[in-house]
Design a protein around this motif. Structure first.
Motif, PDB file in Angstrom:
ATOM      1  N   MET A   1       0.850  -1.170   0.000  1.00  0.00           N
ATOM      2  CA  MET A   1       0.000   0.000   0.000  1.00  0.00           C
ATOM      3  C   MET A   1       0.899   1.238   0.000  1.00  0.00           C
ATOM      4  N   SER A   2       0.558   2.188  -0.842  1.00  0.00           N
ATOM      5  CA  SER A   2       1.375   3.406  -0.934  1.00  0.00           C
ATOM      6  C   SER A   2       1.236   4.239   0.349  1.00  0.00           C
ATOM      7  N   PRO A   3       2.256   5.023   0.663  1.00  0.00           N
ATOM      8  CA  PRO A   3       2.170   5.880   1.846  1.00  0.00           C
ATOM      9  C   PRO A   3       0.981   6.845   1.797  1.00  0.00           C
ATOM     10  N   LEU A   4       0.650   7.322   0.607  1.00  0.00           N
ATOM     11  CA  LEU A   4      -0.477   8.246   0.464  1.00  0.00           C
ATOM     12  C   LEU A   4      -1.790   7.547   0.816  1.00  0.00           C
ATOM     13  N   ARG A   5      -1.994   6.383   0.270  1.00  0.00           N
ATOM     14  CA  ARG A   5      -3.226   5.638   0.558  1.00  0.00           C
ATOM     15  C   ARG A   5      -3.288   5.241   2.032  1.00  0.00           C
ATOM     16  N   LYS A   6      -2.161   4.814   2.564  1.00  0.00           N
ATOM     17  CA  LYS A   6      -2.108   4.413   3.971  1.00  0.00           C
ATOM     18  C   LYS A   6      -2.470   5.593   4.878  1.00  0.00           C
ATOM     19  N   ALA A   7      -1.920   6.764   4.597  1.00  0.00           N
ATOM     20  CA  ALA A   7      -2.213   7.951   5.406  1.00  0.00           C
ATOM     21  C   ALA A   7      -3.684   8.324   5.306  1.00  0.00           C
TER      22      ALA A   7
ATOM     23  N   LEU B   1      -6.578  10.849  -8.307  1.00  0.00           N
ATOM     24  CA  LEU B   1      -6.015  10.589  -6.984  1.00  0.00           C
ATOM     25  C   LEU B   1      -5.901   9.086  -6.740  1.00  0.00           C
ATOM     26  N   SER B   2      -6.910   8.341  -7.121  1.00  0.00           N
ATOM     27  CA  SER B   2      -6.871   6.889  -6.961  1.00  0.00           C
ATOM     28  C   SER B   2      -5.714   6.283  -7.751  1.00  0.00           C
TER      29      SER B   2
ATOM     30  N   ALA C   1       2.354  11.729  -9.541  1.00  0.00           N
ATOM     31  CA  ALA C   1       1.992  13.096  -9.152  1.00  0.00           C
ATOM     32  C   ALA C   1       3.074  14.057  -9.625  1.00  0.00           C
ATOM     33  N   SER C   2       2.672  15.269  -9.930  1.00  0.00           N
ATOM     34  CA  SER C   2       3.654  16.306 -10.244  1.00  0.00           C
ATOM     35  C   SER C   2       4.279  16.774  -8.930  1.00  0.00           C
ATOM     36  N   PRO C   3       5.460  17.380  -8.993  1.00  0.00           N
ATOM     37  CA  PRO C   3       6.060  17.916  -7.763  1.00  0.00           C
ATOM     38  C   PRO C   3       5.141  18.920  -7.059  1.00  0.00           C
ATOM     39  N   GLY C   4       4.440  19.744  -7.831  1.00  0.00           N
ATOM     40  CA  GLY C   4       3.521  20.717  -7.233  1.00  0.00           C
ATOM     41  C   GLY C   4       2.368  20.049  -6.500  1.00  0.00           C
ATOM     42  N   LEU C   5       1.810  18.999  -7.100  1.00  0.00           N
ATOM     43  CA  LEU C   5       0.725  18.261  -6.451  1.00  0.00           C
ATOM     44  C   LEU C   5       1.236  17.556  -5.203  1.00  0.00           C
ATOM     45  N   ALA C   6       2.423  16.990  -5.284  1.00  0.00           N
ATOM     46  CA  ALA C   6       3.010  16.323  -4.114  1.00  0.00           C
ATOM     47  C   ALA C   6       3.144  17.305  -2.953  1.00  0.00           C
TER      48      ALA C   6
ATOM     49  N   PRO D   1       6.485   6.399  -4.469  1.00  0.00           N
ATOM     50  CA  PRO D   1       5.853   5.523  -3.476  1.00  0.00           C
ATOM     51  C   PRO D   1       6.433   4.112  -3.436  1.00  0.00           C
ATOM     52  N   GLU D   2       6.970   3.649  -4.554  1.00  0.00           N
ATOM     53  CA  GLU D   2       7.514   2.290  -4.593  1.00  0.00           C
ATOM     54  C   GLU D   2       8.667   2.110  -3.605  1.00  0.00           C
TER      55      GLU D   2
END
Length: 81
Positions: free
Chosen positions: A1-7, A34-35, A44-49, A68-69
């Motif tokens: 699970m990616s850190p974004l999804r986990k958070a 987002l999914s 994601a772009s750096p700005g979105l990140a 995320p990998e």
């Protein structure tokens, strides 16, 4: 699970909640994109990140969102099937 999804899941947020919070800081993104970012199907772009880090109050780093990998949890065998 990616850190974004986990958070997101740890906070009990739905995808739409994250999208709504991004809109509050003038960032346009839809739940589908987002999914795909959460699942590693889209980058994601750096700005979105940077904006996602703001939404999550610094709980995530830009590196965790952009790569995320490098931070993925090991997925148990029963979840893979």
């Amino acid at each position: 699970m990616s850190p974004l999804r986990k958070a997101r899941k740890q906070r009990g947020w739905r995808l739409q909640h994250v999208v709504d919070r991004l809109h509050e800081i003038n960032c346009s993104l839809d739940t589908g994109n987002l999914s795909r970012i959460e699942r590693g199907k889209q980058t994601a772009s750096p700005g979105l990140a940077e904006k996602l880090c703001l939404v999550f109050g610094g709980e995530l780093t830009e590196l965790q969102i952009l790569y995320p990998e490098r931070f993925m949890d090991q997925v148990p065998a029963q979840e893979v099937a």
